[in-house]
Design an enzyme around this catalytic site. Structure first.
Site, short mmCIF file in Angstrom:
data_model
loop_
_atom_site.label_atom_id
_atom_site.label_comp_id
_atom_site.label_asym_id
_atom_site.label_seq_id
_atom_site.Cartn_x
_atom_site.Cartn_y
_atom_site.Cartn_z
N GLN A 1 2.20 -11.25 10.81
CA GLN A 1 2.46 -10.02 10.06
C GLN A 1 1.55 -8.88 10.45
O GLN A 1 1.94 -7.72 10.44
CB GLN A 1 2.33 -10.30 8.55
CG GLN A 1 2.93 -9.21 7.68
CD GLN A 1 2.09 -8.91 6.46
OE1 GLN A 1 0.95 -8.49 6.58
NE2 GLN A 1 2.66 -9.15 5.30
N ARG B 1 -8.51 -8.95 5.04
CA ARG B 1 -7.47 -8.16 5.69
C ARG B 1 -7.75 -6.68 5.53
O ARG B 1 -7.64 -5.89 6.48
CB ARG B 1 -6.11 -8.52 5.06
CG ARG B 1 -4.90 -7.74 5.60
CD ARG B 1 -3.68 -8.12 4.78
NE ARG B 1 -2.42 -7.69 5.37
CZ ARG B 1 -1.75 -6.59 5.00
NH1 ARG B 1 -2.26 -5.80 4.08
NH2 ARG B 1 -0.59 -6.29 5.57
N SER C 1 4.61 -5.83 3.19
CA SER C 1 3.28 -5.78 3.78
C SER C 1 2.27 -6.49 2.88
O SER C 1 2.34 -7.70 2.70
CB SER C 1 2.88 -4.32 4.06
OG SER C 1 1.73 -4.26 4.88
N LEU C 2 1.33 -5.76 2.27
CA LEU C 2 0.36 -6.38 1.37
C LEU C 2 1.06 -7.17 0.26
O LEU C 2 0.58 -8.23 -0.16
CB LEU C 2 -0.52 -5.28 0.77
CG LEU C 2 -1.63 -5.60 -0.25
CD1 LEU C 2 -1.15 -5.71 -1.67
CD2 LEU C 2 -2.41 -6.85 0.14
N HIS D 1 0.50 -3.04 11.80
CA HIS D 1 1.76 -3.73 12.10
C HIS D 1 2.24 -3.42 13.52
O HIS D 1 3.40 -3.13 13.75
CB HIS D 1 2.84 -3.35 11.07
CG HIS D 1 2.55 -3.83 9.68
ND1 HIS D 1 2.54 -5.17 9.36
CD2 HIS D 1 2.24 -3.17 8.55
CE1 HIS D 1 2.24 -5.30 8.08
NE2 HIS D 1 2.04 -4.11 7.57
N GLN E 1 0.83 -1.20 0.00
CA GLN E 1 0.00 0.00 0.00
C GLN E 1 0.87 1.25 0.00
O GLN E 1 1.85 1.35 0.73
CB GLN E 1 -0.91 -0.02 1.23
CG GLN E 1 -2.09 0.91 1.15
CD GLN E 1 -3.15 0.57 2.18
OE1 GLN E 1 -3.11 -0.49 2.80
NE2 GLN E 1 -4.10 1.45 2.39
#
Length: 287
Positions: free
Chosen positions: A238, A114, A89-90, A189, A11
């Site tokens: 994560q 998510r 991340s994503l 996170h 993102q």
């Protein structure tokens, strides 16, 4: 010998018009149609409009996942295969798809849930820091249980996450040359996403993970793995754990990586890698 790592941005890399040219391919048409069935809305339409939806987590993450997965398929159609994969991340969800851990639909279902959970998170704050003293930052965080390093992107760039008042206290101590508050609803996170992570596990439990065909360096543990149970546990961690991207980059040469290909919109990851590992050959594939 050439060894290649594919990396996938998360993102923040989204751009208006991303992926539109992919609809001219058979693979692209099929994946965009499949995504619309799962999501109930058109990834192509959101990417083309480039309005406020593209910056909203609930839309951004499925759009990035779909576009990057199509790019993966097109690369493989040309006979290209990585020796190692990692995503920010994503982007880690795309890395798992590229490594055959699950199919496109299963991954998109995970990403959809998510995004929903992250978009409804409340009460947290995230701030990106540039040009700061790392020792002072780590000391300030060590003495403040309500702040963590959410994204350790490079030696000179991190994102901290936590309770707003605690973040402000850390900022006062660190005095970074540049601090930018991120437009997010929660403390992503970080341990403050624990309730969201618990809900997310319910979706994860419905999907069977395969052993990876390509080693994966995960956000919470940069040691490559192909073990399905280990990969799933890392993905669960994560949501509440930090993105250790700096360590991932530093470890590329130790695993014989000579070339890194960023698969997705923008050049955020190759920009970070260029400043960290100048000896690596870098390529971007966005369309």
């Amino acid at each position: 010998m050439t060894k290649i790592a594919w990396v996938f941005p998360g993102q923040g890399s989204q751009t208006q018009g991303m992926g539109l040219s992919l609809n001219e391919t058979v693979i692209g048409k099929q994946k965009f149609a499949q995504a619309q069935e799962i999501l109930g809305w058109s990834v192509l339409e959101v990417c083309e409009a480039g309005d406020e939806r593209l910056s909203q987590t609930i839309y951004t993450q499925p759009c990035l996942y779909t576009v990057e997965c199509i790019l993966v398929d097109l690369q493989k159609q040309e006979g290209k295969q990585p020796d190692l994969v990692a995503g920010h991340s994503l982007g880690e969800y795309v890395a798992l798809y590229a490594a055959g851990v699950y199919d496109f639909a299963q991954g998109l279902q995970l990403v959809k849930r998510r995004a929903e959970l992250m978009s409804t998170a409340q009460g947290g704050k995230m701030v990106a820091l540039m040009k700061f003293d790392r020792d002072i930052l780590e000391g300030a965080i060590a003495s403040n249980p309500d702040v963590v390093i959410a994204n350790d992107n490079s030696e000179g760039q991190v994102v901290i996450s936590g309770k707003p008042e605690a973040i402000d206290q850390v900022l006062e101590q660190v005095q970074a040359k540049k601090a930018v508050e991120l437009n997010v609803s929660g403390a992503f996170h970080s341990p403050f996403m624990a309730s969201a992570a618990t809900e997310f596990v319910q979706v994860l439990d419905t999907i069977t993970f395969n052993d990876a065909t390509t080693p994966i360096m995960s956000n919470v543990d940069p040691i490559p793995s192909t073990s399905a149970p280990e990969i799933k546990q890392r993905l669960i961690a994560q949501m509440t754990g930090g993105v250790r991207w700096r360590e991932i980059m530093l470890n590329f040469p130790h695993h014989g990586i000579t070339d890194v290909v960023e698969v997705g919109p923008g050049k955020v990851l190759t920009g970070l890698i260029k400043r960290t590992n100048k000896e690596l050959n870098l390529t971007n594939i966005s369309g």
